[in-house]
Structure formats: C-alpha cells, structure tokens
Write a protein that holds these residues in place. Structure first.
Motif, PDB file in Angstrom:
ATOM      1  N   VAL A  89      26.692  36.069  18.718  1.00 46.21           N
ATOM      2  CA  VAL A  89      26.254  36.380  20.078  1.00 46.21           C
ATOM      3  C   VAL A  89      25.399  35.242  20.626  1.00 46.21           C
ATOM      4  O   VAL A  89      24.471  34.780  19.967  1.00 46.21           O
ATOM      5  CB  VAL A  89      25.468  37.712  20.096  1.00 46.21           C
ATOM      6  CG1 VAL A  89      24.806  37.928  21.446  1.00 46.21           C
ATOM      7  CG2 VAL A  89      26.387  38.875  19.767  1.00 46.21           C
ATOM      8  N   ASP A  90      25.735  34.810  21.826  1.00 47.63           N
ATOM      9  CA  ASP A  90      24.956  33.769  22.500  1.00 47.63           C
ATOM     10  C   ASP A  90      25.254  33.878  23.993  1.00 47.63           C
ATOM     11  O   ASP A  90      26.299  34.409  24.384  1.00 47.63           O
ATOM     12  CB  ASP A  90      25.350  32.378  21.980  1.00 47.63           C
ATOM     13  CG  ASP A  90      24.206  31.373  22.083  1.00 47.63           C
ATOM     14  OD1 ASP A  90      23.816  31.037  23.222  1.00 47.63           O
ATOM     15  OD2 ASP A  90      23.714  30.922  21.034  1.00 47.63           O
ATOM     16  N   LEU A  96      29.840  29.344  22.196  1.00 47.76           N
ATOM     17  CA  LEU A  96      30.784  30.392  21.791  1.00 47.76           C
ATOM     18  C   LEU A  96      32.166  29.803  21.549  1.00 47.76           C
ATOM     19  O   LEU A  96      32.856  30.173  20.594  1.00 47.76           O
ATOM     20  CB  LEU A  96      30.837  31.490  22.850  1.00 47.76           C
ATOM     21  CG  LEU A  96      29.551  32.315  23.011  1.00 47.76           C
ATOM     22  CD1 LEU A  96      29.701  33.296  24.173  1.00 47.76           C
ATOM     23  CD2 LEU A  96      29.211  33.065  21.726  1.00 47.76           C
ATOM     24  N   GLN A  97      32.577  28.872  22.400  1.00 49.39           N
ATOM     25  CA  GLN A  97      33.868  28.221  22.191  1.00 49.39           C
ATOM     26  C   GLN A  97      33.853  27.389  20.914  1.00 49.39           C
ATOM     27  O   GLN A  97      34.833  27.376  20.157  1.00 49.39           O
ATOM     28  CB  GLN A  97      34.221  27.345  23.394  1.00 49.39           C
ATOM     29  CG  GLN A  97      35.593  26.690  23.305  1.00 49.39           C
ATOM     30  CD  GLN A  97      36.716  27.700  23.135  1.00 49.39           C
ATOM     31  OE1 GLN A  97      36.687  28.781  23.725  1.00 49.39           O
ATOM     32  NE2 GLN A  97      37.709  27.359  22.325  1.00 49.39           N
ATOM     33  N   LEU A  98      32.742  26.712  20.644  1.00 45.75           N
ATOM     34  CA  LEU A  98      32.639  25.937  19.408  1.00 45.75           C
ATOM     35  C   LEU A  98      32.714  26.838  18.178  1.00 45.75           C
ATOM     36  O   LEU A  98      33.367  26.492  17.184  1.00 45.75           O
ATOM     37  CB  LEU A  98      31.337  25.141  19.393  1.00 45.75           C
ATOM     38  CG  LEU A  98      31.235  23.987  20.396  1.00 45.75           C
ATOM     39  CD1 LEU A  98      29.811  23.433  20.417  1.00 45.75           C
ATOM     40  CD2 LEU A  98      32.234  22.881  20.077  1.00 45.75           C
ATOM     41  N   VAL A  99      32.047  27.985  18.225  1.00 46.78           N
ATOM     42  CA  VAL A  99      32.109  28.913  17.092  1.00 46.78           C
ATOM     43  C   VAL A  99      33.550  29.349  16.844  1.00 46.78           C
ATOM     44  O   VAL A  99      34.020  29.387  15.699  1.00 46.78           O
ATOM     45  CB  VAL A  99      31.204  30.140  17.335  1.00 46.78           C
ATOM     46  CG1 VAL A  99      31.443  31.198  16.259  1.00 46.78           C
ATOM     47  CG2 VAL A  99      29.737  29.738  17.332  1.00 46.78           C
ATOM     48  N   ASN A 112      33.877  37.373  15.776  1.00 44.93           N
ATOM     49  CA  ASN A 112      33.945  37.635  17.216  1.00 44.93           C
ATOM     50  C   ASN A 112      32.800  36.883  17.873  1.00 44.93           C
ATOM     51  O   ASN A 112      31.629  37.249  17.697  1.00 44.93           O
ATOM     52  CB  ASN A 112      33.794  39.131  17.519  1.00 44.93           C
ATOM     53  CG  ASN A 112      34.977  39.954  17.079  1.00 44.93           C
ATOM     54  OD1 ASN A 112      36.110  39.471  17.074  1.00 44.93           O
ATOM     55  ND2 ASN A 112      34.746  41.203  16.715  1.00 44.93           N
ATOM     56  N   ALA A 113      33.088  35.838  18.632  1.00 42.29           N
ATOM     57  CA  ALA A 113      32.058  35.060  19.328  1.00 42.29           C
ATOM     58  C   ALA A 113      32.038  35.491  20.788  1.00 42.29           C
ATOM     59  O   ALA A 113      32.983  35.223  21.530  1.00 42.29           O
ATOM     60  CB  ALA A 113      32.349  33.569  19.198  1.00 42.29           C
ATOM     61  N   VAL A 114      30.959  36.165  21.198  1.00 39.57           N
ATOM     62  CA  VAL A 114      30.926  36.818  22.503  1.00 39.57           C
ATOM     63  C   VAL A 114      29.532  36.729  23.118  1.00 39.57           C
ATOM     64  O   VAL A 114      28.543  36.466  22.431  1.00 39.57           O
ATOM     65  CB  VAL A 114      31.335  38.305  22.385  1.00 39.57           C
ATOM     66  CG1 VAL A 114      32.779  38.443  21.922  1.00 39.57           C
ATOM     67  CG2 VAL A 114      30.395  39.061  21.457  1.00 39.57           C
ATOM     68  N   THR A 115      29.469  36.994  24.412  1.00 40.44           N
ATOM     69  CA  THR A 115      28.178  37.133  25.076  1.00 40.44           C
ATOM     70  C   THR A 115      27.586  38.502  24.726  1.00 40.44           C
ATOM     71  O   THR A 115      28.308  39.407  24.292  1.00 40.44           O
ATOM     72  CB  THR A 115      28.323  37.017  26.598  1.00 40.44           C
ATOM     73  OG1 THR A 115      29.135  38.089  27.068  1.00 40.44           O
ATOM     74  CG2 THR A 115      28.946  35.683  26.995  1.00 40.44           C
ATOM     75  N   PRO A 116      26.282  38.672  24.906  1.00 41.42           N
ATOM     76  CA  PRO A 116      25.667  39.956  24.546  1.00 41.42           C
ATOM     77  C   PRO A 116      26.336  41.163  25.188  1.00 41.42           C
ATOM     78  O   PRO A 116      26.515  42.194  24.532  1.00 41.42           O
ATOM     79  CB  PRO A 116      24.216  39.785  25.022  1.00 41.42           C
ATOM     80  CG  PRO A 116      23.964  38.321  24.933  1.00 41.42           C
ATOM     81  CD  PRO A 116      25.260  37.674  25.313  1.00 41.42           C
ATOM     82  N   ASP A 117      26.712  41.047  26.442  1.00 41.28           N
ATOM     83  CA  ASP A 117      27.288  42.193  27.133  1.00 41.28           C
ATOM     84  C   ASP A 117      28.694  42.534  26.658  1.00 41.28           C
ATOM     85  O   ASP A 117      29.218  43.610  26.997  1.00 41.28           O
ATOM     86  CB  ASP A 117      27.313  41.947  28.646  1.00 41.28           C
ATOM     87  CG  ASP A 117      25.925  41.952  29.258  1.00 41.28           C
ATOM     88  OD1 ASP A 117      24.996  42.501  28.619  1.00 41.28           O
ATOM     89  OD2 ASP A 117      25.756  41.406  30.364  1.00 41.28           O
TER      90      ASP A 117
END
Length: 202
Positions: A89-90, A96-99, A112-117
């Motif tokens: 989460v970031d 996130l794209q790098l992860v 799963n690399a995602v924003t908090p929401d």
C-alpha cells in the motif's frame, strides 16, 4: 524532487529508472527503482533493521506493507510466505508500478500493489510490516496508523521501524495512549539508531 516528497501521489520528477541488486529473504534480486521514490539506490537502513529483526511472517492470510516504496518489505513478505496474499500500500503511483514490475520479475504472483482506498474494507491482516513515512508529519502519520492497526486480526502483530531521532519513542507512547484499547504496544528491539515497535491486536 527531494526525498522529502516521495509520498507525493504523482511525482513530477523525470522517471529516471535504474537497476540495483538487493538480497531479500535470502534471494538476490534485480530491482528496478526510479527517481521520486524513497531510497532508490538501496534497501534503506531502517528497512534493513526491520527485515533483520522481525520474526518470520505468517505463512498464509493477508499480509500488509504500509508505505511500500519500491517494495523491499513487500517482496520479502511474498518470498517468505508464498501462500499468503501480500498487500503493498502506498499513495505514490510510481512506486506501486515499480512494486508490480519487481514482483513479476521475481516470479511472485501473490502481491497486490494498490492505493489505500483500493484495499477492500473487509480484509483483515495476519501481520503488518512497515517502515512508515515519518516525514508526512505527525497528523498524517497518526491517521495512517489509526486506519490500519485496527484491521489486524485478533492477536496479530504489526511491526514498525522508526528512527530514534525521528520520534520513535514518542510514537510508541502515542500508540499506547491513543490506541491502547486496540493494540498492546512495546519496543521489540533497537539497532543502528532505529527502534522496532511491536503492536499486538488485543
């Protein structure tokens, strides 16, 4: 862009990709980083302390890395617990794209690399590992912890690494005073000027 702004949602600096080598969970990986992200040239010292001093994560369940950066904690969790789902989460879309790219390059399919929401509200976490973004300021940092610590499963642990001279002890006190009905908190270890704080869901 200064490193103080790695928590910007959409960095305006030139991407300037670079490749580094990092050993995570005993495996040497080729990692892609870029400008406008936290510690683009190496695994930062605080994260190294967290990774070296934290017990192995649960083998299954949902695991959370808050403020994931380019992914050293996320990738370590995913390598150590291949049957778990790791949430990276970031707010920074670049990291996130790098992860996602680094997970694919390492052959990891449980990230799963995602924003908090974008984390579903009903997900509860078997552990949280975080090198939290101290430089966002106290109010924002406290809001981050108030958002995620209550989402630990009962009896599960969060492990937070914070530099001593950036307020590790005061943060631990705040967690105890403000969230004492949610988690039991204590200092787990000290190394190289960093504290590892353990918060257990009560």
């Amino acid at each position: 862009m200064s490193s103080e702004h790695y928590f910007s949602p959409n960095p305006e600096s030139e991407l300037r990709r670079r490749t580094i080598r990092a050993t995570l969970a005993g495996r040497e990986l080729s990692i892609t980083t870029a400008a406008g992200v936290f510690s683009p040239g190496r695994v930062d010292p605080g994260t190294s302390v967290l990774l070296a001093g934290t017990p192995a994560p649960p083998p299954v369940g949902d695991l959370l890395d808050v403020g994931c950066g380019w992914g050293p904690v996320t990738l370590s969790l995913a390598l150590m617990s291949p049957d778990a789902t790791v949430w990276a989460v970031d707010v920074n879309e670049r990291v996130l794209q790098l992860v996602r790219e680094n997970a694919r390059a390492a052959g990891l399919h449980n990230v799963n690399a995602v924003t908090p929401d974008d984390v579903p509200d009903d997900v509860r976490f078997a552990t949280i590992w975080s090198n939290p973004p101290i430089r966002v300021g106290k109010a924002e940092l406290h809001g981050i912890l108030e958002r995620w610590l209550p989402r630990l499963e009962e009896g599960a642990d969060a492990w937070l690494v914070v530099q001593k001279n950036l307020g590790a002890d005061s943060l631990q006190r705040w967690i105890g005073e403000t969230m004492g009905d949610v988690v039991d908190v204590h200092r787990a270890s000290t190394s190289k000027g960093y504290r590892v704080i353990r918060a257990t869901r009560s």
